[in-house]
Design an enzyme around this catalytic site. Structure first.
Site, PDB file in Angstrom:
ATOM      1  N   HIS A  82       1.043  -0.890   0.155  1.00  0.00           N
ATOM      2  CA  HIS A  82       0.012   0.285   0.034  1.00  0.00           C
ATOM      3  C   HIS A  82       1.105   1.405  -0.293  1.00  0.00           C
ATOM      4  CE1 HIS A  82      -1.667  -3.348   2.026  1.00  0.00           C
ATOM      5  NE2 HIS A  82      -2.426  -3.051   1.568  1.00  0.00           N
ATOM      6  N   TYR A 130      -3.855   3.735   3.792  1.00  0.00           N
ATOM      7  CA  TYR A 130      -4.589   4.562   4.370  1.00  0.00           C
ATOM      8  C   TYR A 130      -4.064   5.208   5.382  1.00  0.00           C
ATOM      9  CZ  TYR A 130      -8.379   0.583   4.595  1.00  0.00           C
ATOM     10  OH  TYR A 130      -9.312  -0.388   3.789  1.00  0.00           O
ATOM     11  N   SER A 140      -7.677   3.673  -4.837  1.00  0.00           N
ATOM     12  CA  SER A 140      -7.444   3.649  -3.326  1.00  0.00           C
ATOM     13  C   SER A 140      -7.563   2.367  -2.240  1.00  0.00           C
ATOM     14  CB  SER A 140      -8.997   4.741  -2.486  1.00  0.00           C
ATOM     15  OG  SER A 140      -9.694   3.842  -2.607  1.00  0.00           O
ATOM     16  N   ASP A 141      -7.066   2.484  -1.157  1.00  0.00           N
ATOM     17  CA  ASP A 141      -7.466   1.656  -0.504  1.00  0.00           C
ATOM     18  C   ASP A 141      -8.952   1.437  -0.384  1.00  0.00           C
ATOM     19  OD1 ASP A 141      -7.357  -0.430   1.230  1.00  0.00           O
ATOM     20  OD2 ASP A 141      -5.462  -0.911   2.237  1.00  0.00           O
ATOM     21  N   TRP A 142      -8.733   0.383   0.162  1.00  0.00           N
ATOM     22  CA  TRP A 142     -10.745   0.729   0.979  1.00  0.00           C
ATOM     23  C   TRP A 142     -11.053   1.148   1.640  1.00  0.00           C
ATOM     24  CZ3 TRP A 142      -9.065  -1.772  -3.187  1.00  0.00           C
ATOM     25  CH2 TRP A 142     -10.252  -2.808  -4.292  1.00  0.00           C
TER      26      TRP A 142
END
Ligand code: BGC
Length: 700
Positions: free
Chosen positions: A171, A217, A248-250
């Protein structure tokens, strides 16, 4: 002596990566043509996921049948396809222990193929966040504490998987704590960022041409990664020339509308929230956002869609899912990932004969322990537990199983006890503080970081109970501990009282067979630690799982231990074998564009095995601070008993540069470089010095 074995065979690693054949100029023209027929709404639709929950494991984004634009179909993740049943490979940290890049490429190919067979066109992997501290809940998902090993393995995965589907190294960036991942800021100077926390991403981008990158995040220097222009626009795109898109991350990965888009985040996943019609309209109205920002992001998304010809990707027969070939690859990976840490009096390998009485102890022996239950969770239709692996393999010996310390027999009636202890998804993993996890009842596990590196009390009690019996003076039963877990475990309390110790990580669906093969000598262990095992957590850099601001510097793992002259329990790169290797004849040539380091490896023992040759570099008279030493190359070589091979490690001189913050660029310093070779970070018997005078290299 035949030709030297190349430690890193570039053409073999890159083979078949579809992204390397893309004609970007031609694609750019096609994209402009497509864009010219799209409304702003059409473009906006390219920038967001289609639904919050996956459909049969697939997260969709941006399909438009009218315009003939295919959707992204994304599938997790790093240890296999998280969609129905699939081959569960050993976790990435285990594969890191193999130091085998071509194996990792083959695993990438297999996972990519299974993702494609599930209907996916993009795998949400690899996880290549640097393991700054072994307590990180997601340590198991990444490969190492070392950027060089991380880069080589991540690149190999990307190249392999991109034989079939797009990849998304994640990430981005500096995501290495779980419990505070939605809030914490990694505070970090540019030099540290470029030298320690980003080089592995850079390799996946520049050499692997990964189609996308997933933002993290957390914040970096106070700004959320999903709206961090310094990371996304400046480093990823301008500096590295990234041609892919950023998703994006979730859920909490997109924190804003205009700031995120303008910073270079292209796709909000898993569905529109910050990038909803209303939010975008408002941002356009207030002037915070310009239509050209939307078009720029859509252009990047469409570029990859067209470049990959997503609608023409071949259909893959679902028969590949969990096929024999993939299961045997999972087994090979597990075999190569097992690290033999201790083997007093050569208690291992065991010899299977009818006089041998074995007690297998601990419920983990009889548990499918594949790792955490976060986004990298994989379900396999069949998991071979260690107990099943042992009973399948053993022909003659007597094997009895005892699940708990309460059931322990009189161990003096046994020759050896195999104690299975360690961690599970209950102790570490991705932190998912959601209602979904709360309602999972019996399986409730929020994952998260480990505050302490010791085993949980129940596991310690088990080992203590065994040791109390085997050490009572009359008992001759030997104790072998097989440890499972996602990174370093503190073992000081009990390790001196056991005879052998094997680190098995979370070894995947065929792990039990691999463990049995190593215990009984059908396979010679060759794994090396990709993370330092400290004697005590106090030897490492500070670790606070509640911290919201975390200073990142050049030191962690073996770099930190080296500087503070701390002797770890087991050093980075360490691992025993059933044979022995000798390294000799170190030569360094600096005539070509690359520095070439050649070393002879001889198997001096009596059976075949694999040796991982490791190269560490230090600077002697640098004008800037340098860490004590850094891994700058490695090569895994398999040798028959008595056989020798020359291993060649090639290194570009600029890979020895440091990042000059003032100038904002890499500098290859004129100074003396020490090249050390050995079989672990604390066993480097060979060295050679070379001086770089600013133009040429000469021996020093
Ligand atoms: C994780 C990602 C994962 C995504 C989708 C997130 O919470 O951090 O690694 O790919 O979920 O499952």
């Amino acid at each position: 002596m035949s030709k030297p074995v190349h430690a890193f065979d570039r053409s073999a690693v890159f083979a078949g990566n579809r992204a390397l054949a893309i004609d970007h100029e031609a694609v750019a023209l096609e994209v402009e043509q497509l864009l010219s027929g799209m409304t702003l709404e059409d473009q906006l639709d390219q920038l967001r996921g289609s639904q919050t929950a996956p459909i049969e494991g697939l997260y969709y984004a941006g399909g438009n049948a009218d315009l003939g634009i295919p959707a992204f179909k994304m599938v997790d993740g790093p240890r296999g396809a998280r969609a129905g049943e699939a081959t569960a490979f050993p976790v990435a940290i285990a594969r890191g222990a193999s130091f085998d890049v071509l194996l990792e490429r083959r695993i990438g190919i297999a996972i990519g193929l299974e993702v494609a067979a599930k209907g996916g066109n993009m795998v949400l992997a690899p996880t290549i966040n640097l393991l700054r501290h072994p307590g990180w809940g997601r340590a198991q998902e990444t490969y190492s504490e070392d950027p060089w090993l991380l880069g080589a393995m991540g690149l190999a995965f990307v190249c392999g998987a991109q034989n079939h589907v797009m990849t998304s190294p994640k990430h981005f960036a500096v995501n290495n704590q779980e419990n505070t991942r939605f809030d914490m800021s990694a505070d970090i100077a540019d030099r540290v960022l470029h030298e320690v926390y980003l080089p592995h991403f850079k390799r996946c981008v520049q050499e692997g041409a990964c189609a996308s990158v997933m933002s993290a995040y957390n914040k970096v220097n106070g700004t959320y990664c999903g709206e961090n222009a310094a990371l996304l626009n400046d480093i990823l795109r301008k500096d590295w020339g990234f041609k892919g898109f950023v998703e994006s991350d979730w859920f909490l990965g997109t924190r804003s509308t205009a700031p995120a888009l303008r910073a270079g985040l292209d796709v909000e996943m898993p569905a529109a929230y910050r990038f909803s019609d209303e939010n975008i309209a408002q941002a356009l109205d207030t002037g915070e956002l310009d239509e050209s920002d939307i078009t720029a992001a859509a252009r990047r998304v469409l570029h990859q869609k067209l470049a990959w010809r997503l609608d023409e990707l071949p259909e893959v027969d679902p028969a590949v899912i969990e096929c024999d070939e993939h299961r045997s690859l999972a087994r090979e990976a597990a075999e190569k990932s097992l690290v033999l840490l201790k083997n007093d009096d050569l208690v291992l390998p065991l010899v299977d004969h009818s006089d041998l009485k074995i007690a297998v102890i601990g419920d983990l022996a009889d548990t499918a322990n594949l790792g955490d239950k976060g986004s990298s969770f994989v379900t396999s239709s069949e998991v071979v537990t260690p107990l099943a692996g042992i009973t399948d393999l053993v022909q003659h010996a007597h094997v009895q199983f005892f699940a708990h310390d309460k059931e322990l027999p009189d161990l003096s009636a046994y020759d050896v006890c195999l104690v299975f202890a360690g961690l599970s998804y209950r102790d570490e993993g991705e932190f998912i503080p959601t209602a979904q996890q709360e309602t999972e009842g019996g399986e409730l596990a929020r994952g998260g970081d480990r505050e302490a590196l010791t085993l949980p009390a129940r596991e310690r009690q088990l080992i203590e109970a065994v040791v109390a019996r085997t050490r009572d003076g009359t008992c001759t039963c030997k104790t072998v501990v097989v440890l499972e877990g996602g990174s370093a475990i503190e073992i000081r309390e009990w390790v001196d009282y056991v005879d052998a110790l094997l680190m098995a990580w979370y070894p995947g669906c065929e792990g039990g067979r691999a463990i049995a093969s190593v215990l009984f000598g059908a396979v010679n262990p060759s794994g090396k630690l990709p993370v330092s095992f400290p004697r005590s957590v106090s030897q490492l850099n500070a670790w606070d799982v509640t911290a919201l601001n975390v200073e990142h510097d050049l030191l962690h793992g073996y770099r930190y231990l080296d500087l503070h002259r701390e002797v770890p329990e087991y050093a980075f790169g360490f691992g025993l074998s059933y044979t022995a290797f000798e390294l000799s004849q170190l030569r360094l040539s600096s005539e070509a564009a690359e520095l070439e380091i050649v070393v002879r490896v001889t198997n001096t023992g009596s059976r075949a095995g694999a040796c991982v040759v490791q190269l560490y570099v230090s600077q002697r008279d640098s004008c800037v601070y340098r860490v004590p030493k850094e891994l700058k190359g490695f090569g895994r070589v398999e040798l028959e008993a008595g056989e020798s091979a020359d291993v060649l490690i090639a290194l570009l001189p600029q890979e020895l540069s440091y990042y000059d913050e003032e100038a904002g660029k890499w500098v290859l310093e004129a100074c003396t470089y020490q090249f050390r070779i050995g079989s672990s970070s604390d066993d480097l018997p060979l060295e050679v010095f070379q001086r770089f005078d600013g133009a040429a290299w000469q021996s020093a």
